[in-house]
Design a protein around this motif. Structure first.
Motif, PDB file in Angstrom:
ATOM      1  N   GLU A 207     -14.326 -28.364  24.458  1.00 20.46           N
ATOM      2  CA  GLU A 207     -15.836 -28.263  24.114  1.00 20.46           C
ATOM      3  C   GLU A 207     -15.983 -27.905  22.697  1.00 20.46           C
ATOM      4  N   GLU A 208     -16.912 -28.383  21.870  1.00 18.85           N
ATOM      5  CA  GLU A 208     -17.086 -28.160  20.607  1.00 18.85           C
ATOM      6  C   GLU A 208     -15.869 -28.311  19.891  1.00 18.85           C
ATOM      7  N   TYR A 209     -15.346 -29.408  19.979  1.00 18.97           N
ATOM      8  CA  TYR A 209     -13.779 -29.835  19.224  1.00 18.97           C
ATOM      9  C   TYR A 209     -14.191 -30.119  17.830  1.00 18.97           C
ATOM     10  N   GLU A 210     -13.343 -29.476  16.796  1.00 21.24           N
ATOM     11  CA  GLU A 210     -13.553 -29.648  15.562  1.00 21.24           C
ATOM     12  C   GLU A 210     -12.860 -30.553  15.086  1.00 21.24           C
ATOM     13  N   VAL A 211     -13.762 -31.526  14.240  1.00 20.14           N
ATOM     14  CA  VAL A 211     -12.981 -32.789  13.584  1.00 20.14           C
ATOM     15  C   VAL A 211     -13.308 -32.798  12.122  1.00 20.14           C
ATOM     16  N   ASP A 212     -12.586 -33.286  11.330  1.00 16.92           N
ATOM     17  CA  ASP A 212     -12.544 -33.196   9.903  1.00 16.92           C
ATOM     18  C   ASP A 212     -12.692 -34.822   9.308  1.00 16.92           C
ATOM     19  N   GLY A 213     -13.699 -34.920   8.225  1.00 21.28           N
ATOM     20  CA  GLY A 213     -13.721 -36.085   7.473  1.00 21.28           C
ATOM     21  C   GLY A 213     -14.675 -36.943   8.168  1.00 21.28           C
ATOM     22  N   MET A 214     -15.895 -35.993   8.528  1.00 17.44           N
ATOM     23  CA  MET A 214     -16.918 -37.181   9.018  1.00 17.44           C
ATOM     24  C   MET A 214     -17.673 -38.041   8.009  1.00 17.44           C
ATOM     25  N   ALA A 215     -17.918 -39.212   8.438  1.00 17.00           N
ATOM     26  CA  ALA A 215     -18.281 -40.241   7.597  1.00 17.00           C
ATOM     27  C   ALA A 215     -17.511 -40.559   6.449  1.00 17.00           C
ATOM     28  N   GLY A 216     -16.068 -40.243   6.771  1.00 20.70           N
ATOM     29  CA  GLY A 216     -14.969 -40.343   5.936  1.00 20.70           C
ATOM     30  C   GLY A 216     -14.878 -39.538   4.688  1.00 20.70           C
ATOM     31  N   VAL A 217     -15.763 -38.446   4.661  1.00 19.41           N
ATOM     32  CA  VAL A 217     -15.741 -37.468   3.602  1.00 19.41           C
ATOM     33  C   VAL A 217     -14.740 -36.431   3.820  1.00 19.41           C
ATOM     34  N   ASP A 260     -14.131 -41.851  14.885  1.00 12.70           N
ATOM     35  CA  ASP A 260     -13.310 -42.541  13.659  1.00 12.70           C
ATOM     36  C   ASP A 260     -12.539 -41.321  13.141  1.00 12.70           C
ATOM     37  N   CYS A 261     -12.871 -39.955  13.179  1.00 16.62           N
ATOM     38  CA  CYS A 261     -12.024 -38.846  12.987  1.00 16.62           C
ATOM     39  C   CYS A 261     -10.974 -38.674  13.653  1.00 16.62           C
ATOM     40  N   LEU A 262     -11.217 -38.744  15.130  1.00 20.54           N
ATOM     41  CA  LEU A 262     -10.212 -38.750  15.779  1.00 20.54           C
ATOM     42  C   LEU A 262      -9.118 -39.906  15.802  1.00 20.54           C
ATOM     43  N   GLU A 263      -9.470 -40.741  15.456  1.00 18.73           N
ATOM     44  CA  GLU A 263      -8.645 -42.076  15.227  1.00 18.73           C
ATOM     45  C   GLU A 263      -7.630 -41.810  14.013  1.00 18.73           C
ATOM     46  N   ARG A 265      -6.708 -38.863  13.108  1.00 23.46           N
ATOM     47  CA  ARG A 265      -5.726 -37.882  13.187  1.00 23.46           C
ATOM     48  C   ARG A 265      -4.813 -38.144  14.387  1.00 23.46           C
ATOM     49  N   PHE A 266      -5.168 -38.912  15.440  1.00 25.06           N
ATOM     50  CA  PHE A 266      -4.319 -39.319  16.341  1.00 25.06           C
ATOM     51  C   PHE A 266      -3.497 -40.561  16.402  1.00 25.06           C
ATOM     52  N   GLY A 267      -4.282 -41.379  15.691  1.00 25.01           N
ATOM     53  CA  GLY A 267      -3.720 -43.043  15.608  1.00 25.01           C
ATOM     54  C   GLY A 267      -4.066 -43.761  16.650  1.00 25.01           C
ATOM     55  N   ARG A 268      -4.983 -43.318  17.486  1.00 27.06           N
ATOM     56  CA  ARG A 268      -5.627 -44.004  18.411  1.00 27.06           C
ATOM     57  C   ARG A 268      -7.084 -43.834  18.750  1.00 27.06           C
ATOM     58  N   ARG A 269      -7.716 -44.777  18.822  1.00 29.13           N
ATOM     59  CA  ARG A 269      -9.450 -44.688  18.922  1.00 29.13           C
ATOM     60  C   ARG A 269      -9.797 -44.532  20.450  1.00 29.13           C
ATOM     61  N   PRO A 270     -10.309 -43.198  20.326  1.00 29.28           N
ATOM     62  CA  PRO A 270     -10.759 -42.818  21.935  1.00 29.28           C
ATOM     63  C   PRO A 270     -12.314 -43.521  22.088  1.00 29.28           C
ATOM     64  N   MET A 271     -12.350 -43.613  23.380  1.00 32.18           N
ATOM     65  CA  MET A 271     -13.725 -44.349  23.944  1.00 32.18           C
ATOM     66  C   MET A 271     -14.918 -43.285  23.954  1.00 32.18           C
TER      67      MET A 271
END
Length: 539
Positions: A207-217, A260-263, A265-271
């Motif tokens: 929960e509340e998983y942090e991602v970086d680069g929202m909107a490509g920034v 987009d952020c997770l893709e 980072r991990f090279g695979r797009r989540p649903m």
């Protein structure tokens, strides 16, 4: 009172008590109210989803009842997943339902409001095993309960007559579910019911998983409400949650940015799932448009969908149709029509074919094509009589000898089979009752990829619509005589234009092409019908 008494000692036992109390109260309503028609089976899920009952109350009150059932079921199987906050939600929903009963049928109604501070906080000694067995004891007390319900039925005419008058003169205000913590419980419970684990060494939800680069920034951070992980440590899906009062798709754009952020980072797009706790939408933007579903999918289902996405699939039109199963031109045309509709993104298909032209054979051949192409794994075949279920399974065994089959009406041991055959009530009951070896539900919302509905003009309306609301699957309806009534329209059910199914092969065409022979009427007279019966003339 019993549920509240054990709250401080065991939230799980409190949830079980709330479920038991709800069952008794719902059955009281059916006994008291003559406008309520008992469903085909009187288990709690069937009772609360029966339209007469469901639409008798405010939706804001009704929608709290399924959660009480889910929390009670979850407590029986995995007590550690039930928190004190969960138990309070159960008590709160139960309180409101009892308040609604008093509002409709009570002789001295006075509006009350739930106060969490009044729940007893003293701890008590209890036998958890015995309390878990209480559901069984309810059945043992059936005779005693029956006498009590009979007493209520004796008053039902008076209670029913006074209900509308009471509703006009009294005030009842369902509690809005807007608080973040309460709303979150609804979503958490649904996920736990599908086997998702929120803590411990087997945790697969963050929960509340942090991602970086929202909107490509670069450096712009975001926090995903939930990220669901597969056994390989890669994310399977993001879940964006909104308040219950808001459209779940308010967060759709935000969920795409998280994906987009997770893709990256991990090279695979989540649903993607968007939900407000009561409405849920699923979107795999790599394979098709967003659609509404009944809940978050299980890890096993998401892994299967992810594997299918990663594999390359041949065009359905290029997969050969086996002549050993279907060798008639019109049968192959029907299969190609459904395949073309599926490739276009269509998920509801209707085949209108005259009796005797091989609808079951055509369905088996379609399963063969979709399986060879990697488009489906698990199939559900529905018919409205056990004899038709057996007949269909026997036919599929002949046409698809390598497929594993299960007649759910007679043998639940083969429930993991690729193709499951069932009547409507049997599969409806099996959704809650059939478990995997790990204790989680087997027939999850995404378990079946394809549902074939035999004689789909008969039983799909109202009474068993819940099956199709629950399962997220491609539908193929088979019928010779589609209904066109206002309240039971086969074309509307399959989202078709009136009179235009996915494919049609009618009686006259079958005769002209010599696949069927015409019928002839023979007019027969009988003496009794012509002359009637005279007592004095009888021997």
């Amino acid at each position: 009172m019993e549920a509240e008494r054990v709250y401080a000692t065991s939230p799980a036992m409190c949830a079980i008590g709330c479920r038991k109390a709800l069952e008794l109260a719902v059955k009281w309503v059916y006994a008291a109210d003559r406008t309520m028609t008992l469903p085909f089976k009187d288990n709690l899920q069937s009772l609360i989803h029966e339209p007469d009952f469901r639409y008798a109350m405010e939706y804001d009150t009704w929608k709290k009842l399924p959660l009480i059932v889910k929390l009670g079921n979850l407590a029986v199987h995995t007590a550690r997943n039930i928190t004190a906050a969960d138990a309070v939600v159960s008590l709160r929903g139960l309180f409101e339902f009892i308040e609604w009963i008093d509002y409709c049928y009570g002789s001295n109604y006075k509006e009350h409001f739930f106060k969490e501070s009044l729940i007893p906080q003293s701890r008590v000694s209890l036998d958890e095993k015995r309390i878990k067995e209480q559901a069984g004891l309810l059945k043992e007390k059936e005779e005693e309960n029956k006498k009590l319900y009979d007493q209520v039925r004796a008053l039902s005419e008076k209670l029913t007559a006074e209900k509308e008058k009471n509703k006009e003169e009294r005030h009842f205000n369902p509690e809005a579910i807007s608080e973040f913590k309460t709303r979150k419980i609804y979503i958490d419970v649904d996920m736990k019911m599908e086997g998702w684990i929120f803590d411990g060494p087997s945790q697969n939800v963050v929960e509340e998983y942090e991602v970086d680069g929202m909107a490509g920034v670069p450096g712009q951070k975001g926090y995903v409400d939930y990220v669901l992980f597969g056994r390989n440590g890669l994310p399977l899906a993001v879940v964006e949650a909104k308040k219950t009062s808001r459209d779940p798709n308010v967060g759709r754009k935000q969920a795409v940015l998280y994906a987009d952020c997770l893709e990256r980072r991990f090279g695979r797009r989540p649903m993607i799932f968007n939900t407000n706790g009561f409405e849920t939408y699923f979107w795999d933007d790599k394979t098709g448009p967003q659609r509404q579903v009944s809940g978050i999918f299980s890890r096993e289902d998401l892994e299967r969908l992810m594997d299918r996405r990663m594999e390359s699939h041949p065009a359905l039109t290029s997969i050969p149709i086996s002549d050993e199963i279907t060798n008639r031109v019109y049968q192959k045309e029907a299969i190609r029509a459904v395949c073309a509709h599926i490739e276009e993104g269509g998920r509801k298909n209707l085949l209108v074919m005259a009796t005797g032209t091989g609808k079951t054979r055509t369905a088996a051949s379609l399963v063969d094509v979709l399986s060879k192409g990697g488009y489906i794994t698990n199939v559900l075949f529905l018919a409205d009589r056990t004899a038709l279920v057996k007949q269909a399974k026997d036919s599929f065994r002949e046409y698809l000898p390598r497929m594993s089959l299960c007649n759910l009406c007679s043998n639940k041991d083969d429930k993991n089979a690729r193709i499951v055959f069932s009547t409507y009530p049997t599969i409806l009951n099996s959704i809650d009752d059939t478990k995997r070896d790990d204790g989680n539900r087997l027939f999850t919302p995404a378990h079946f990829d394809l549902i074939i509905i035999d004689e789909s003009h008969r039983s799909i309306f109202k009474k068993y619509k819940a099956i199709f609301d629950y399962f997220d699957a491609i539908l193929v309806g088979l019928t010779a005589t589609p209904k066109t009534d206002v309240d039971r329209n086969t074309y509307d059910f399959f989202d078709m234009q009136q009179g235009i199914p996915t494919y049609a092969y009618d009686y006259n065409q079958a005769i002209s092409e010599k696949y069927l022979v015409p019928y002839y009427n023979y007019e027969v007279k009988t003496k009794f019908l012509e002359e009637g019966i005279t007592y004095d003339d009888l021997s």
